[in-house]
Design an enzyme around this catalytic site. Structure first.
Site, PDB file in Angstrom:
ATOM      1  N   SER A   1      17.020   8.587   2.444  1.00 34.72           N
ATOM      2  CA  SER A   1      16.683   8.725   1.021  1.00 34.72           C
ATOM      3  C   SER A   1      17.420   9.932   0.460  1.00 34.72           C
ATOM      4  O   SER A   1      17.644  10.917   1.180  1.00 34.72           O
ATOM      5  CB  SER A   1      15.179   8.934   0.841  1.00 34.72           C
TER       6      SER A   1
ATOM      7  N   TYR B   1       7.479  13.117   3.473  1.00 32.10           N
ATOM      8  CA  TYR B   1       8.508  12.072   3.354  1.00 32.10           C
ATOM      9  C   TYR B   1       9.903  12.689   3.518  1.00 32.10           C
ATOM     10  O   TYR B   1      10.737  12.172   4.262  1.00 32.10           O
ATOM     11  CB  TYR B   1       8.365  11.401   1.984  1.00 32.10           C
TER      12      TYR B   1
HETATM   13  P1  NAD Z   1       8.726  -1.489  -0.368  1.00 31.33           P
HETATM   14  O1  NAD Z   1       7.413  -0.775  -0.234  1.00 31.33           O
HETATM   15  O2  NAD Z   1       8.998  -2.211  -1.635  1.00 31.33           O
HETATM   16  O3  NAD Z   1       8.931  -2.456   0.878  1.00 31.33           O
HETATM   17  C1  NAD Z   1       8.762  -1.934   2.177  1.00 31.33           C
HETATM   18  C2  NAD Z   1       8.481  -3.045   3.167  1.00 31.33           C
HETATM   19  O4  NAD Z   1       8.186  -2.406   4.425  1.00 31.33           O
HETATM   20  C3  NAD Z   1       7.267  -3.908   2.783  1.00 31.33           C
HETATM   21  O5  NAD Z   1       7.570  -5.267   2.911  1.00 31.33           O
HETATM   22  C4  NAD Z   1       6.195  -3.457   3.780  1.00 31.33           C
HETATM   23  O6  NAD Z   1       5.262  -4.474   4.097  1.00 31.33           O
HETATM   24  C5  NAD Z   1       7.039  -3.038   4.989  1.00 31.33           C
HETATM   25  N1  NAD Z   1       6.294  -2.115   5.842  1.00 31.33           N
HETATM   26  C6  NAD Z   1       5.573  -1.039   5.466  1.00 31.33           C
HETATM   27  N2  NAD Z   1       4.946  -0.503   6.520  1.00 31.33           N
HETATM   28  C7  NAD Z   1       5.276  -1.260   7.601  1.00 31.33           C
HETATM   29  C8  NAD Z   1       4.926  -1.216   8.983  1.00 31.33           C
HETATM   30  N3  NAD Z   1       4.075  -0.305   9.469  1.00 31.33           N
HETATM   31  N4  NAD Z   1       5.447  -2.138   9.811  1.00 31.33           N
HETATM   32  C9  NAD Z   1       6.293  -3.098   9.336  1.00 31.33           C
HETATM   33  N5  NAD Z   1       6.638  -3.195   8.031  1.00 31.33           N
HETATM   34  C10 NAD Z   1       6.136  -2.289   7.171  1.00 31.33           C
HETATM   35  O7  NAD Z   1       9.847  -0.341  -0.093  1.00 31.33           O
HETATM   36  P2  NAD Z   1      11.302  -0.191  -0.704  1.00 31.33           P
HETATM   37  O8  NAD Z   1      11.185   0.566  -1.998  1.00 31.33           O
HETATM   38  O9  NAD Z   1      12.024  -1.479  -0.659  1.00 31.33           O
HETATM   39  O10 NAD Z   1      11.945   0.864   0.328  1.00 31.33           O
HETATM   40  C11 NAD Z   1      12.650   0.427   1.488  1.00 31.33           C
HETATM   41  C12 NAD Z   1      13.229   1.651   2.188  1.00 31.33           C
HETATM   42  O11 NAD Z   1      14.072   2.372   1.292  1.00 31.33           O
HETATM   43  C13 NAD Z   1      12.169   2.658   2.656  1.00 31.33           C
HETATM   44  O12 NAD Z   1      12.554   3.205   3.891  1.00 31.33           O
HETATM   45  C14 NAD Z   1      12.192   3.729   1.581  1.00 31.33           C
HETATM   46  O13 NAD Z   1      11.751   4.978   2.046  1.00 31.33           O
HETATM   47  C15 NAD Z   1      13.674   3.731   1.242  1.00 31.33           C
HETATM   48  N6  NAD Z   1      13.943   4.266  -0.091  1.00 31.33           N
HETATM   49  C16 NAD Z   1      13.528   3.587  -1.193  1.00 31.33           C
HETATM   50  C17 NAD Z   1      13.798   4.112  -2.440  1.00 31.33           C
HETATM   51  C18 NAD Z   1      13.370   3.404  -3.704  1.00 31.33           C
HETATM   52  O14 NAD Z   1      13.536   3.981  -4.799  1.00 31.33           O
HETATM   53  N7  NAD Z   1      12.838   2.187  -3.633  1.00 31.33           N
HETATM   54  C19 NAD Z   1      14.495   5.330  -2.563  1.00 31.33           C
HETATM   55  C20 NAD Z   1      14.906   5.983  -1.407  1.00 31.33           C
HETATM   56  C21 NAD Z   1      14.633   5.431  -0.167  1.00 31.33           C
END
Ligand code: NAD
Length: 264
Positions: free
Chosen positions: A147, A161
């Site tokens: 991130s 985080y």
């Molecule tokens: P999201 O919450 O929309 O989706 C995450 C998915 O991970 C979900 O389907 C959830 O069920 C699954 N998950 C959560 N805990 C779990 C577990 N214990 N075991 C198996 N699956 C699990 O998240 P997102 O926004 O798509 O983010 C995806 C990645 O990108 C993450 O690592 C997040 O930290 C990173 N990220 C996202 C953003 C953003 O703005 N969306 C920014 C920086 C980094």
């Protein structure tokens, strides 16, 4: 100089990719692009219902899709997953699943911190260990999702985080150094503000009863040179680049997909 055409370089035909957190958000978008590029998929998530829906949609690309319900916070479940993959192990691993609950640093307790760490960092480490063990004679591609927060902590209440995602960067670069000679390419994607079910849920929590946080959101947007939040597919396309042979000489790299946030 390769004699592959551009179409061949971008293709994932004959490849098998395991993507975690692929029932929603960025992981789901990655799965869609990888399927379009011809990869067979192992979709891993804790949400079995959404995972199955996703798998049914993706089979329409004519690829093999195996949904696997796994709670990545439990090492025993990760070990059991890799047992089932023996003989059909993926050549590409995307460690995308992550959680980002807000909590003031002084309110963090052991249980909370361990949960964030288990999913965001420890699961990535164990998944990488299994992948490298399974493919130590063949090599492969690993893409970890970090991130921008790990480089430039911007939002308050995210110390846990930030620390977990900084760990993902260190882990990625260390592995890239150690296993480059075994033909592994291992890189880290740094998404910026991307609109997903997770960020929509977090935003609701974020704003509950705290109008001061509106300023953080305004400042965040004001810092993005492209002037908008990103779409999950924009991260998915960067993941496709790192997965395919277009990036054959890239390893240990941090690729920000953030509308320029880190540069501004
Ligand atoms: P999201 O919450 O929309 O989706 C995450 C998915 O991970 C979900 O389907 C959830 O069920 C699954 N998950 C959560 N805990 C779990 C577990 N214990 N075991 C198996 N699956 C699990 O998240 P997102 O926004 O798509 O983010 C995806 C990645 O990108 C993450 O690592 C997040 O930290 C990173 N990220 C996202 C953003 C953003 O703005 N969306 C920014 C920086 C980094």
């Amino acid at each position: 100089m390769t004699d592959k055409t551009l179409g061949e370089l971008v293709s994932l035909k004959g490849r098998r990719a395991l993507i975690t957190g692929s029932a929603a958000g960025i992981g789901k978008a990655m799965a869609a692009r990888f399927a379009e590029a011809g990869a067979d998929l192992v979709l891993v998530d804790i949400d079995e219902k959404k995972l199955k829906e996703s798998a049914d949609e993706l089979r329409e690309w004519g690829v093999d899709v195996a949904p696997r319900k796994v709670d990545l916070s439990k090492k025993a479940e990760i070990d059991a997953l890799w047992d089932t993959l023996k003989g059909t192990d993926p050549d590409t691993l995307v460690n995308n699943a992550g959680i980002y609950p807000f909590r003031d640093f002084l309110d963090i307790d052991e249980e909370f911190f361990e949960k964030v760490y288990a999913i965001n960092l420890e699961s990535v480490l164990w998944m990488c260990q299994h992948m490298i063990e399974a493919r130590k004679k063949k090599g492969g591609v690993i893409i970890n999702v970090g991130s921008i927060e790990a480089i430039l902590p911007f939002k308050k209440g995210m110390v846990h985080y930030d620390a977990s995602k900084a760990g993902v960067i260190g882990l990625t670069r260390g592995l890239a150094r150690d296993f480059g000679d075994k033909r592994f390419r291992i890189n880290v994607l740094l998404p910026g503000g991307i609109v997903t079910p997770g960020t929509k849920g977090a935003a609701t929590e974020f704003f509950k009863g705290n109008v001061g946080l509106a300023k953080t959101a305004y400042d965040f947007m004001a810092r993005i040179p492209l002037g908008r939040l990103g779409d999950p597919d924009e991260v998915a396309r960067a993941a496709l680049f790192l997965a395919c042979d277009l990036s054959s000489y890239i390893t240990g790299a941090l690729l920000a997909v953030d509308g320029g946030f880190l540069s501004a």
